[in-house]
Design an enzyme around this catalytic site. Structure first.
Site, PDB file in Angstrom:
ATOM      1  CD  GLU A  62       7.571 -20.066  71.721  1.00 22.14           C
ATOM      2  OE1 GLU A  62       7.235 -21.105  72.264  1.00 22.14           O
ATOM      3  OE2 GLU A  62       8.142 -19.887  70.523  1.00 22.14           O
ATOM      4  CD  GLU A  68       2.889   8.792  59.305  1.00 20.22           C
ATOM      5  OE1 GLU A  68       2.099   9.550  59.621  1.00 20.22           O
ATOM      6  OE2 GLU A  68       2.555   7.773  58.735  1.00 20.22           O
ATOM      7  CG  ASN A  69       6.040   5.290  65.445  1.00 14.70           C
ATOM      8  OD1 ASN A  69       5.416   6.024  65.863  1.00 14.70           O
ATOM      9  ND2 ASN A  69       6.628   4.325  66.117  1.00 14.70           N
TER      10      ASN A  69
END
Length: 299
Positions: A96, A129-130
């Site tokens: 935020e 995976e990244n």
């Protein structure tokens, strides 16, 4: 720089995909959902609503303005996270302050991670995976680890099992996120290495961090040079030990020294150590004088 441009272009491309009402993505099983989960996407700021359950309601205006200035100079380093509610409508999950600061400087889009309802496991799989990719910079990897902590509530031990990395390795990556944003950008752009960052993070003061970063870049310092620089700074902060003379176990009175001097007929030097041990030095000026002293001792 080309790498950053490529990422930004990719994010905008995916943004266009999300604006196709005929192929709106509502679940992880929908077409192109795999392109959304685990990727950074440029979203229009006015499509993002604040989470009504956000526990934090007080934001320091001065701190927010400083963040806005940083974003204006460096861009949004760490993307926000949103949940897809409906077509082209999102709800903020985290970030935020970044969203508010971006609005302050008039940005119309913001890099975002998008989550779809009930997509936790898919998100974990995509992030893991990244992380395994070879073209990620250390900050990108650190951000992926942080997302697994914030959004999926994985512990570092659980992450260690998921990604096949030692817990200490994960901790070292996460610590990089405590670096000054300018230094994080320097790591992402390849000006300094993760090793440099790990050395700098041992300093709490971000102004000092920034000064050392400038020296590394301008003087092309190695990681070892940087570690030495940090150690010298830390040593300088340590309080210096006060050297005080300890009193000896007893003292020799002046009249006692005078009595010894009178006895030998020479200026005798008397020294007493802390442990009570001492030394008497009797000077002589000739062999005859030496023999005289010997006679006095033997008498």
């Amino acid at each position: 720089m080309a790498k950053a441009v490529q990422k930004q272009a990719l994010g905008r491309g995916l943004s266009a995909l999300l604006k196709d009402p005929a192929n709106d993505i509502k679940s992880v099983n929908d077409k192109n959902a795999d392109k959304v989960v685990g990727n950074i996407i440029e979203l229009d700021i006015d499509t993002i609503e604040i989470n009504p359950f956000q526990p934090r309601t007080n934001f320091n205006e001065e701190s927010l303005q400083e963040l806005a200035t940083s974003i204006k100079e460096l861009g949004v380093i760490q993307p926000i996270t949103v949940r897809k509610l409906d077509f082209n409508k999102y709800q903020l999950i985290s970030g935020e302050r970044r969203l508010r600061a971006s609005k302050l400087i008039g940005l119309t889009t913001i890099p975002s991670y998008i989550r779809i309802a009930n997509d936790n496991e898919s998100l974990v799989m995509a992030l893991v995976e990244n992380i395994q990719r070879h073209d990620l910079d250390p900050i990108e990897i650190a951000l992926s680890y942080q997302r697994l902590i914030d959004e999926i509530q994985l512990t570092q031990e659980q992450m260690s099992e998921r990604v096949g990395k030692k817990r200490s390795t994960i901790t070292n990556y996460l610590r990089l996120l405590k670096l000054d944003p300018i230094i994080q950008t320097g790591i992402r752009d390849g000006f300094i290495s993760m090793g440099h960052g790990r050395a700098i993070i041992n300093i709490d003061n971000q102004d000092v961090q920034a000064d050392i970063y400038q020296k590394i870049v301008s003087q092309n310092l190695s990681v070892r040079d940087t570690e030495a620089l940090v150690k010298n700074y830390q040593d300088g902060l340590k309080p210096k030990a006060k050297t005080t003379k300890s009193a000896s176990s007893f003292t020799i009175a002046d009249d006692q020294k005078k009595a010894i001097t009178n006895f030998f007929g020479a200026k005798v030097e008397v020294k007493v150590a802390v442990n009570g041990k001492g030394k008497i030095s009797i000077p002589f000026h000739s062999e005859e004088d030496f023999n005289r002293i010997i006679k006095l001792i033997n008498s």
